[in-house]
Write an enzyme that holds these catalytic residues in place. Structure first.
Site, mmCIF file in Angstrom:
data_model
loop_
_atom_site.group_PDB
_atom_site.id
_atom_site.type_symbol
_atom_site.label_atom_id
_atom_site.label_comp_id
_atom_site.label_asym_id
_atom_site.label_seq_id
_atom_site.Cartn_x
_atom_site.Cartn_y
_atom_site.Cartn_z
ATOM 1 N N VAL A 60 0.856 -1.182 0.000
ATOM 2 C CA VAL A 60 0.000 0.000 0.000
ATOM 3 C C VAL A 60 0.896 1.237 0.000
ATOM 4 O O VAL A 60 1.946 1.252 0.653
ATOM 5 C CB VAL A 60 -0.933 0.027 1.230
ATOM 6 C CG1 VAL A 60 -1.986 1.121 1.076
ATOM 7 C CG2 VAL A 60 -1.613 -1.320 1.419
ATOM 8 N N GLU A 61 0.480 2.279 -0.681
ATOM 9 C CA GLU A 61 1.318 3.444 -0.927
ATOM 10 C C GLU A 61 2.023 4.014 0.308
ATOM 11 O O GLU A 61 3.216 4.337 0.240
ATOM 12 C CB GLU A 61 0.505 4.560 -1.614
ATOM 13 C CG GLU A 61 0.145 4.267 -3.059
ATOM 14 C CD GLU A 61 -1.234 3.675 -3.212
ATOM 15 O OE1 GLU A 61 -1.539 2.708 -2.475
ATOM 16 O OE2 GLU A 61 -2.014 4.165 -4.042
ATOM 17 N N PRO A 62 1.361 4.189 1.459
ATOM 18 C CA PRO A 62 2.055 4.799 2.602
ATOM 19 C C PRO A 62 3.167 3.944 3.184
ATOM 20 O O PRO A 62 3.953 4.440 3.991
ATOM 21 C CB PRO A 62 0.946 5.009 3.633
ATOM 22 C CG PRO A 62 -0.304 4.980 2.861
ATOM 23 C CD PRO A 62 -0.072 4.026 1.736
ATOM 24 N N GLY A 63 3.221 2.628 2.844
ATOM 25 C CA GLY A 63 4.362 1.855 3.308
ATOM 26 C C GLY A 63 4.126 0.440 3.767
ATOM 27 O O GLY A 63 5.082 -0.266 4.105
ATOM 28 N N MET A 69 7.114 6.185 2.962
ATOM 29 C CA MET A 69 6.390 6.318 1.692
ATOM 30 C C MET A 69 7.307 6.613 0.505
ATOM 31 O O MET A 69 7.102 6.030 -0.567
ATOM 32 C CB MET A 69 5.290 7.370 1.813
ATOM 33 C CG MET A 69 4.345 7.370 0.619
ATOM 34 S SD MET A 69 2.696 7.989 0.987
ATOM 35 C CE MET A 69 3.023 9.727 1.189
#
Length: 563
Positions: free
Chosen positions: A351-354, A378
């Site tokens: 997922v994009e945030p990490g 991120m």
């Protein structure tokens, strides 16, 4: 020294009195994860009471908050009051969680600039290093390209086109095209953590993501020593947190403000869940998956099942586990299918945030995962996307044109949601799967006896159109890079070729002329080897036995279901 440390801990009114009119303020936050919403709302309250600071320019790594909270709450108050002196403009990658910010931009009330999330995250890191901006190929051929006739590099309204505060320039290096993203260095940084010790060292132990807080703090400090303000849940004794748990060292933090617990939630639905922050692990995620599946219609389930087959074929091709990204909406449901088929250990979602692994949450919780195996920053996560380190991505779509270009962000008559992480992921994924319903609007479709039936309705909206409203994926750039691009719908499957779209599969029960070609604004080529989509996809009461397709092909060292 004690007095200096003591001054770090102040009330919002004391801190905000020092912020000058015309300041550039950078803020962390991926929706509600890592969002210093308390700081933002209190800053606006301070402005309403004193008239200052005003004429501010905000730079968001994504969005600070969610509908009715943080950015959106402030934007609504600005819109309804008509007092627009607080904010002059914003650089914001995604307004899907802040519809009032979208209205301010779309109605030309404030300057509006939109870059992809990964571009913004890495731009903060570049600025922190004292570089002039971010140099990347992300954005070429789409609306962030300065040659785009409508948006000229993410300039989303007339105010932005007049002021051009955030600029994108075309650069050539060794005969290749790149884009250089530039914007003002922040004077003030709003960041968030879980705990601050007495020296201002910020840890993030109870957060569901790390995002770009360190880079944002550094970006405010480079050269002119701007101000960094951290929102935290608690304050503890000096050096009581393990050194490796510190995300932002104390010397980078000027002020720490303790926020009430009700404005320090991990996500839209969870104030605190240890399995979201990686402090606990839930081995059996079926209950969570089934809760997500409640919102999934049979048609959406069919599309997710076909996307899962595409990923299964990649597993057998590579003979190993896959690292993937799943977008918002129908793509998220693909993880449900993979778990149902016993293949969750063969596909590592990111997922994009990490977050890596676990189960990605959707809706107001999008951006975090339950029981992730790893949480990274991120900018580092987006390096996996831009650098084609992941194997595949499953993303949604709103419109597709004859060349295969995709719009996933905006339809005429609606509000701009912004590109989110889509442009970076779509450009970098070597195997790209667009998954969505064939038409939008109200459609009378149903599945019976392993076949799909479509009844015409007046409210169907065509998605395969001659001209898309906003280009966020460039088919020509994908062809240059050799990406394998597939478009999956409930009625048929298309592949991207040098001549545009090619229809390669059709669903059982579908009349090609009426249900596919008759609902497109352009002619599409039909494969000489046109096949029927696997009938097992439409037998939605049964599993598809995808595990048996993989188990003999994929490396035996990879466990299935923990075996």
């Amino acid at each position: 020294m004690y007095d200096m440390m003591e001054r770090k801990f102040a009330n919002p009114e004391e801190v905000f009195a020092d912020i000058k009119d015309g300041s550039v303020i950078a803020s962390s936050g991926f929706n509600r994860a890592m969002a210093p919403e308390y700081l933002l709302e209190k800053l606006y309250d301070h402005y309403r009471e004193t008239g200052h600071p005003k004429h501010l320019f905000f730079e968001f790594e994504t969005t600070t908050g969610m509908p009715g909270i943080g950015t959106d709450k402030v934007a609504k108050q600005i819109y309804e009051s008509g007092d627009t002196e607080f904010i002059d403009g914003m650089l914001i990658p995604f307004t899907g969680f802040s519809p009032w910010s979208a209205k301010l931009i779309q109605e030309n009330i404030v300057e509006g600039y939109m870059w992809a999330i990964g571009v913004a995250a890495n731009w903060f890191r570049e600025v922190a290093a004292g570089r002039p901006g971010l140099l990347t190929k992300v954005g070429l051929g789409i609306f962030m390209d300065p040659r785009d006739p409508d948006f000229q590099g993410g300039l989303m309204n007339e105010r932005a086109r007049s002021r051009r505060r955030a600029n994108v320039s075309l650069v050539h290096i060794d005969g290749e095209e790149y884009l250089l993203y530039r914007a003002p260095q922040p004077d003030v940084a709003f960041i968030r953590g879980t705990t601050s010790d007495e020296q201002g060292n910020i840890s993030v132990e109870e957060e569901g993501a790390v995002t770009s807080v360190l880079s944002i703090a550094q970006a405010a400090k480079v050269r002119h020593r701007g101000t960094v303000i951290a929102q935290v849940k608690r304050i503890t004794k000096c050096c009581s947190r393990p050194a490796k748990s510190i995300e932002v060292p104390g010397p980078l933090v000027d002020y720490v403000i303790k926020a009430p617990r009700e404005v320090q939630w991990q996500t839209g639905s969870y104030e605190y869940h240890p399995a979201i922050s990686g402090e606990d692990y839930i081995p059996d995620l079926n209950e969570i998956l089934m809760e997500s599946a409640k919102n999934m219609s049979p048609i959406e389930y069919v599309i997710a099942r076909r996307a899962a087959i595409e990923l299964t074929d990649l597993m057998t091709k590579y003979g190993r586990t896959l690292v993937i990204n799943l977008g918002i909406g129908i793509p998220v449901y693909t993880s449900i299918v993979l778990n149902q088929e016993g293949l969750q250990n063969y596909v590592i979602g990111t997922v994009e945030p990490g977050a890596w692994g676990g189960v990605s949450l959707a809706g107001n919780d999008f951006g975090v995962a339950i029981s992730p195996s790893a949480l990274i920053r991120m900018p580092d996560q987006f390096a996996n996307y831009e650098g084609s380190i992941i194997d595949a991505a499953v993303l949604g779509f709103m419109q597709v044109d004859p060349a295969g270009n995709v719009n996933a962000s905006y339809l005429p008559g609606s509000v701009f949601t912004g590109p989110g992480g889509f442009p970076v992921i779509a450009r970098g994924a070597p195997n790209l799967i667009f998954a969505g319903r064939f038409t939008a609007g109200k459609t009378d479709e149903y599945i019976r006896d392993g076949r799909i039936f479509v009844n015409r309705t007046d409210s169907e909206k065509i998605k395969f159109v001659r001209k898309i409203a906003l280009k966020v994926f460039s088919a020509s750039e994908a062809m240059k890079q050799g990406q394998n691009v597939t478009y999956i719908t409930e009625r048929g499957v298309f592949r991207l070729t040098s001549d545009g779209l090619l229809l390669t599969e059709v669903a059982p029960g579908i009349d090609i002329d009426r249900d596919i070609l008759g609902m497109m604004e352009y002619e599409v080529r039909i494969s000489d080897d046109l096949r029927e989509m696997d009938p097992a996809i439409f037998d939605i009461s049964s599993r598809m036995n995808l595990r048996s397709r993989v188990i003999s092909e994929v490396t035996e060292n990879v466990p299935i279901n923990g075996e």
